[in-house]
Design a protein around this motif. Structure first.
Motif, PDB file in Angstrom:
ATOM      1  N   ALA A 209      -9.431   1.100  -2.644  1.00  0.00           N
ATOM      2  CA  ALA A 209      -8.889   0.128  -3.595  1.00  0.00           C
ATOM      3  C   ALA A 209      -8.142   0.851  -4.707  1.00  0.00           C
ATOM      4  CB  ALA A 209     -10.011  -0.727  -4.177  1.00  0.00           C
ATOM      5  N   HIS A 211      -4.680   0.409  -7.957  1.00  0.00           N
ATOM      6  CA  HIS A 211      -3.651  -0.361  -8.643  1.00  0.00           C
ATOM      7  C   HIS A 211      -2.416  -0.458  -7.748  1.00  0.00           C
ATOM      8  CE1 HIS A 211      -0.951  -1.845 -11.729  1.00  0.00           C
ATOM      9  NE2 HIS A 211      -1.991  -1.960 -12.558  1.00  0.00           N
ATOM     10  N   GLY A 212      -1.819  -1.629  -7.691  1.00  0.00           N
ATOM     11  CA  GLY A 212      -0.688  -1.848  -6.816  1.00  0.00           C
ATOM     12  C   GLY A 212       0.542  -1.036  -7.174  1.00  0.00           C
ATOM     13  N   ASN A 216      -0.737   4.990  -2.752  1.00  0.00           N
ATOM     14  CA  ASN A 216      -2.053   4.912  -2.109  1.00  0.00           C
ATOM     15  C   ASN A 216      -1.837   5.103  -0.607  1.00  0.00           C
ATOM     16  OD1 ASN A 216      -4.501   4.136  -0.914  1.00  0.00           O
ATOM     17  ND2 ASN A 216      -4.981   2.726  -2.593  1.00  0.00           N
ATOM     18  N   ASN A 219      -4.276   2.632   2.270  1.00  0.00           N
ATOM     19  CA  ASN A 219      -4.136   1.198   2.009  1.00  0.00           C
ATOM     20  C   ASN A 219      -4.613   0.393   3.219  1.00  0.00           C
ATOM     21  OD1 ASN A 219      -3.057  -1.456   1.728  1.00  0.00           O
ATOM     22  ND2 ASN A 219      -1.510  -0.690   0.304  1.00  0.00           N
ATOM     23  N   GLY A 294      -6.807  -9.103   0.175  1.00  0.00           N
ATOM     24  CA  GLY A 294      -6.420  -9.120  -1.224  1.00  0.00           C
ATOM     25  C   GLY A 294      -6.764 -10.382  -1.979  1.00  0.00           C
ATOM     26  N   LYS A 296      -5.190 -10.373  -5.559  1.00  0.00           N
ATOM     27  CA  LYS A 296      -4.297 -10.322  -6.712  1.00  0.00           C
ATOM     28  C   LYS A 296      -3.132  -9.389  -6.365  1.00  0.00           C
ATOM     29  CE  LYS A 296      -4.686 -10.292 -11.762  1.00  0.00           C
ATOM     30  NZ  LYS A 296      -3.522  -9.459 -12.121  1.00  0.00           N
ATOM     31  N   ASN A 298      -1.326  -7.276  -7.861  1.00  0.00           N
ATOM     32  CA  ASN A 298      -1.257  -5.904  -8.352  1.00  0.00           C
ATOM     33  C   ASN A 298      -2.498  -5.079  -8.042  1.00  0.00           C
ATOM     34  OD1 ASN A 298      -2.941  -7.211 -10.102  1.00  0.00           O
ATOM     35  ND2 ASN A 298      -2.066  -6.319 -11.979  1.00  0.00           N
ATOM     36  N   VAL A 299      -3.327  -5.565  -7.095  1.00  0.00           N
ATOM     37  CA  VAL A 299      -4.538  -4.850  -6.701  1.00  0.00           C
ATOM     38  C   VAL A 299      -4.490  -4.562  -5.194  1.00  0.00           C
ATOM     39  CG1 VAL A 299      -7.046  -4.933  -6.522  1.00  0.00           C
ATOM     40  CG2 VAL A 299      -5.904  -5.955  -8.501  1.00  0.00           C
ATOM     41  N   PRO A 301      -6.402  -3.988  -2.016  1.00  0.00           N
ATOM     42  CA  PRO A 301      -7.791  -4.273  -1.653  1.00  0.00           C
ATOM     43  C   PRO A 301      -8.401  -3.147  -0.809  1.00  0.00           C
ATOM     44  CG  PRO A 301      -6.326  -5.474  -0.196  1.00  0.00           C
ATOM     45  CD  PRO A 301      -5.447  -4.788  -1.217  1.00  0.00           C
ATOM     46  N   SER A 302      -9.712  -3.099  -0.804  1.00  0.00           N
ATOM     47  CA  SER A 302     -10.403  -2.072  -0.018  1.00  0.00           C
ATOM     48  C   SER A 302     -10.599  -2.487   1.435  1.00  0.00           C
ATOM     49  CB  SER A 302     -11.771  -1.760  -0.644  1.00  0.00           C
ATOM     50  OG  SER A 302     -12.575  -2.935  -0.672  1.00  0.00           O
TER      51      SER A 302
END
Length: 433
Positions: A209, A211-212, A216, A219, A294, A296, A298-299, A301-302
């Motif tokens: 997880a 920040h968008g 990363n 992902n 997901g 949100k 801008n997040v 997800p894990s």
């Protein structure tokens, strides 16, 4: 007793929508109507429920020869949802107009239930009986898991079906208009002698997880999308089963076209209008249908989850799983959502011959062929009791009528003439088989 179209209409007007996940309008009112019609024909029935309002109606029509194994005739009372805003008529009006009975369940499968009840009532009126006992099972929950219907009955009440030599139900015995190589019109009548297996899969991708806005490389969404793309694009090889082979050979012969089993794609092209009956059953299929990830924008997800509608042919599940495992990639796992085996009933059998004879008694020019159903039915549940299943719900259909688009589709309807044809064919078959 109503005419068959009126009885079909009455069944449609009883909303038995199955929303899935245990949510349902319930089959009780439809079950009570079925029990009432059977009672009027002098047939006692049992109404069994695992869950309140999820009714299953079971009855037995005595035959004249008790030494013969009974035949199980089964159909489901529930229907899938219908959005009235998309329909030209109220999907639960059961309106009879323009030569059709309209509404959800008209072809899947309150038409069959109405035809069977009409045959049974005709026997009572004319003091006739079938050769063998006929076990009737009109069940709940086929459009979801069968946990309140056939699966439960097989687990908890198997004695009701003891000794049954075969079962008939939906998705077969209907007229299908094709063209001979000479240009002459012909009518195929496919009888279901096989079903693809259901191996619905849930894929779960895991990652880190974050920040968008930041890089990363772990992902979960990206991993899942890549896995789904590989699965969706995978060229599954052709696997010919006995039913599909028989369909290709017999249909090709009837239509006067060359059949080359080493070049199935070329054969399908030559079959023309008949090809859609078989093209989905020559190989495994894996079609992504559900995506969840997901919460949100801008997040990152894990986890990310997808579900894949996966259909297998007899003997291909190990091939499916080993191939899927090579396509998933790192960080993606699989599990079954639904797991039901593929089915294959005998083609060269007295049951199939009797169905073909019954169709030809009403349409002497009929070309009757076996075929494999692309989806699944409650035959899978009864197969656990050793009962082979056939798709045989006969209907006459006008040319240009897209019957295969009716089930679960908008403006579902069934021709009134088709219902009367089906009653005559079922009467001939059930009386003499």
């Amino acid at each position: 007793m109503d005419d068959v179209e009126e009885l079909c209409s009455r069944l449609i007007r009883l909303d038995t929508t199955n929303y899935g996940g245990g949510e349902s309008a319930g089959e009780r009112e439809a079950g009570e109507l079925v029990a009432t019609v059977l009672s009027a024909a002098g047939i006692e029935s049992k109404v069994l429920e695992r869950t309140t309002r999820r009714s299953n109606v079971i009855a037995r029509v005595p035959g004249t020869d008790s030494s013969l194994p009974p035949l199980l005739v089964q159909g489901h009372l529930d229907v899938v949802p219908a959005d009235p805003a998309q329909w030209s008529r109220d999907p639960f009006s059961g309106e009879i107009a323009d030569g059709y009975v309209w509404g959800r369940g008209a072809t899947d499968m309150k038409d069959f239930i109405a035809m069977v009840l009409t045959v049974v009532h005709t026997w009572a009126q004319e003091d006739r009986a079938p050769r063998r006992d006929i076990v009737l099972a009109f069940v709940a929950d086929e459009e979801d898991t069968g946990a309140d219907g056939a699966e439960w009955l097989v687990d908890e009440h198997p004695s009701l079906f003891e000794g049954c030599g075969a079962t008939i139900s939906e998705s077969g015995g209907y007229s299908y208009h094709v063209t001979h190589a000479s240009g002459a019109p012909m009518r195929l009548y496919p009888i279901g002698t096989a079903e693809r297996g259901t191996s619905h899969l849930r894929l779960t991708a895991t990652g880190r997880a974050g920040h968008g806005s930041r890089r990363n490389d772990d992902n979960a969404v990206v991993k899942l999308i890549a896995a789904l793309d590989r699965i969706a694009q995978h060229p599954w090889p052709i696997r010919l089963t006995p039913t599909v082979t028989a369909f290709l050979e017999r249909t090709g012969k009837a239509l006067g076209v060359e059949v080359d089993l080493s070049d199935v794609d070329g054969t399908l092209a030559r079959l023309g209008k008949a090809a859609p009956l078989v093209e989905n059953t020559v190989r495994i299929s894996t079609r992504p249908t559900v995506l969840k990830a997901g919460y949100k924008v801008n997040v990152i997800p894990s986890t990310a989850v997808a579900e894949v509608d996966t259909r297998t042919l007899p003997g291909t599940e190990l091939e499916l799983l080993s191939t899927i495992d090579t396509l998933l990639g790192d960080g993606v796992t699989r599990e079954f959502v639904t797991r039901m085996p593929a089915l294959q009933a005998p083609i060269d059998s007295p049951w199939f011959d009797a169905m073909a004879a019954a169709i030809r008694s009403q349409d002497p020019d009929a070309v009757v062929v076996p075929y494999c159903m692309g989806g699944g039915t409650d035959a899978k549940a009864f197969a656990r009791l050793g009962i082979p299943g056939y798709g045989f719900a006969p209907l006459w259909l006008p040319e240009g009528f897209d019957y295969r688009a009716m089930a679960h589709g908008v403006d579902e309807r069934v021709p009134v003439q088709g219902l009367h044809f089906g009653v005559r064919v079922l009467d001939a078959f059930l009386s003499e088989v």
